[in-house]
Design an enzyme around this catalytic site. Sequence first.
Site, PDB file in Angstrom:
ATOM      1  N   GLU A   1       0.836  -1.215   0.000  1.00  0.00           N
ATOM      2  CA  GLU A   1       0.000   0.000   0.000  1.00  0.00           C
ATOM      3  C   GLU A   1       0.870   1.265   0.000  1.00  0.00           C
ATOM      4  OE1 GLU A   1      -1.149   1.669   3.579  1.00  0.00           O
ATOM      5  OE2 GLU A   1      -0.844  -0.126   4.792  1.00  0.00           O
TER       6      GLU A   1
ATOM      7  N   LYS B   1      -2.786  -2.240  14.618  1.00  0.00           N
ATOM      8  CA  LYS B   1      -1.941  -1.260  15.298  1.00  0.00           C
ATOM      9  C   LYS B   1      -2.219  -1.225  16.794  1.00  0.00           C
ATOM     10  CE  LYS B   1      -1.839   1.748  11.301  1.00  0.00           C
ATOM     11  NZ  LYS B   1      -2.679   0.874  10.572  1.00  0.00           N
TER      12      LYS B   1
HETATM   13  N1  PSU Z   1       0.405   0.012   8.448  1.00  0.00           N
HETATM   14  C1  PSU Z   1       1.396   0.784   8.983  1.00  0.00           C
HETATM   15  N2  PSU Z   1       1.196   2.142   8.985  1.00  0.00           N
HETATM   16  C2  PSU Z   1       0.058   2.741   8.480  1.00  0.00           C
HETATM   17  C3  PSU Z   1      -0.963   1.927   7.920  1.00  0.00           C
HETATM   18  C4  PSU Z   1      -0.740   0.568   7.940  1.00  0.00           C
HETATM   19  O1  PSU Z   1       2.423   0.265   9.445  1.00  0.00           O
HETATM   20  O2  PSU Z   1      -0.053   3.971   8.502  1.00  0.00           O
HETATM   21  C5  PSU Z   1      -2.219   2.588   7.344  1.00  0.00           C
HETATM   22  C6  PSU Z   1      -2.925   1.618   6.414  1.00  0.00           C
HETATM   23  O3  PSU Z   1      -3.078   2.283   5.177  1.00  0.00           O
HETATM   24  C7  PSU Z   1      -4.261   1.352   7.065  1.00  0.00           C
HETATM   25  C8  PSU Z   1      -4.524   2.679   7.703  1.00  0.00           C
HETATM   26  O4  PSU Z   1      -5.228   0.965   6.137  1.00  0.00           O
HETATM   27  O5  PSU Z   1      -3.239   2.973   8.284  1.00  0.00           O
HETATM   28  C9  PSU Z   1      -5.664   2.623   8.706  1.00  0.00           C
HETATM   29  O6  PSU Z   1      -6.246   3.880   8.802  1.00  0.00           O
HETATM   30  P1  PSU Z   1      -7.690   4.061   9.490  1.00  0.00           P
HETATM   31  O7  PSU Z   1      -7.477   3.671  10.924  1.00  0.00           O
HETATM   32  O8  PSU Z   1      -8.001   5.524   9.326  1.00  0.00           O
HETATM   33  O9  PSU Z   1      -8.638   3.170   8.767  1.00  0.00           O
END
Ligand code: PSU
Length: 305
Positions: free
Chosen positions: A24, A158
């Site tokens: 991504e 996360k």
């Molecule tokens: N993995 C990481 N860092 C990130 C992300 C994933 O190590 O920043 C990103 C991905 O793109 C994931 C997003 O889909 O964070 C999630 O964001 P949200 O919580 O707004 O859905």
Amino acid sequence: MKYLQIHPPVQAALAANRAVVAFETSLISHGLPWPKNFETGQKMEAAAQAQGATPATIAVHQGKIRIGCDAPLLEHFARAEGVLKVGRKDLSAAIAEGRDGGTTVSATIHCAAAAGINIFATGGIGGVHRGGEKSFDISADLSALGRTAITTVCSGAKSILDLAKTLEVLESQNVLVIGFGTDSFPAFYARESGLKLEHRVDTPEQAAEILRAQHALAMESAVLIVNPIDEEFAIDWHDLQIWTEQAEMEAATEGVSGKSLTPYLLSRIGALSQGRTLAANQALAVGNAELAAQIAVALAATGIE
Ligand code: PSU
Ligand code: MN
């Protein structure tokens, strides 16, 4: 599909049924600061190549979905200001408006599957935010994983999230979660969340075996292979809680919510840890790229009928 621009090396690998791994770009554009972000993207691609797989980093560039970026384009997404954070629901608008977008997990897996790629790696997926029962902030990654047939290699969700609730939603979404060399759900920067998993594999070949069955059964949901961060870079769970609580408080004071919340928390925790979480994020993302490539190679060796 009309809006897909497949990079020639990716096209060639797909046509020959060779291993391809998707990555991504929101991780690059919104998850890590320059120059760590560019370095991480490059290291992820190199890790896939070293295992014999072709990397395909996915982004929206000038309204076109790029399946595979060359180094200058990757650098663009690492450096440029104002790159849109594109989730699955934003794809059509970003295309019509001719925008540049870093694609999140939810958008990337949709594009990867459309291009015929069946393995994807990232750092950690989005999930249910702490207090999600009140704010309803639940990442679109979870519902996208529930309806996209792709294998996703990550270090769990996360650690800023409510991991128990995140696992519950993954279950509701029919996402099969498999520990790689672990019996517990990893917590991104930390190796262990203490949340037990039902399934475990210890080799890429064992993982490939499950993916073959998943494919034969025509499942429409993802398989999540969760891979703990290397011991050397892992961060103490207690330290993480302190930084996360502090960052959450600051986010509330500054009124940060919605799409900006995840990037804000990651960046504040990076500062509070004096960069340790940034080094950890890079290490785990590169480790996941390597494992995804090994699984893709194991799958390509016998086909996925
Ligand atoms: N993995 C990481 N860092 C990130 C992300 C994933 O190590 O920043 C990103 C991905 O793109 C994931 C997003 O889909 O964070 C999630 O964001 P949200 O919580 O707004 O859905
Ligand atoms: Mn959200």
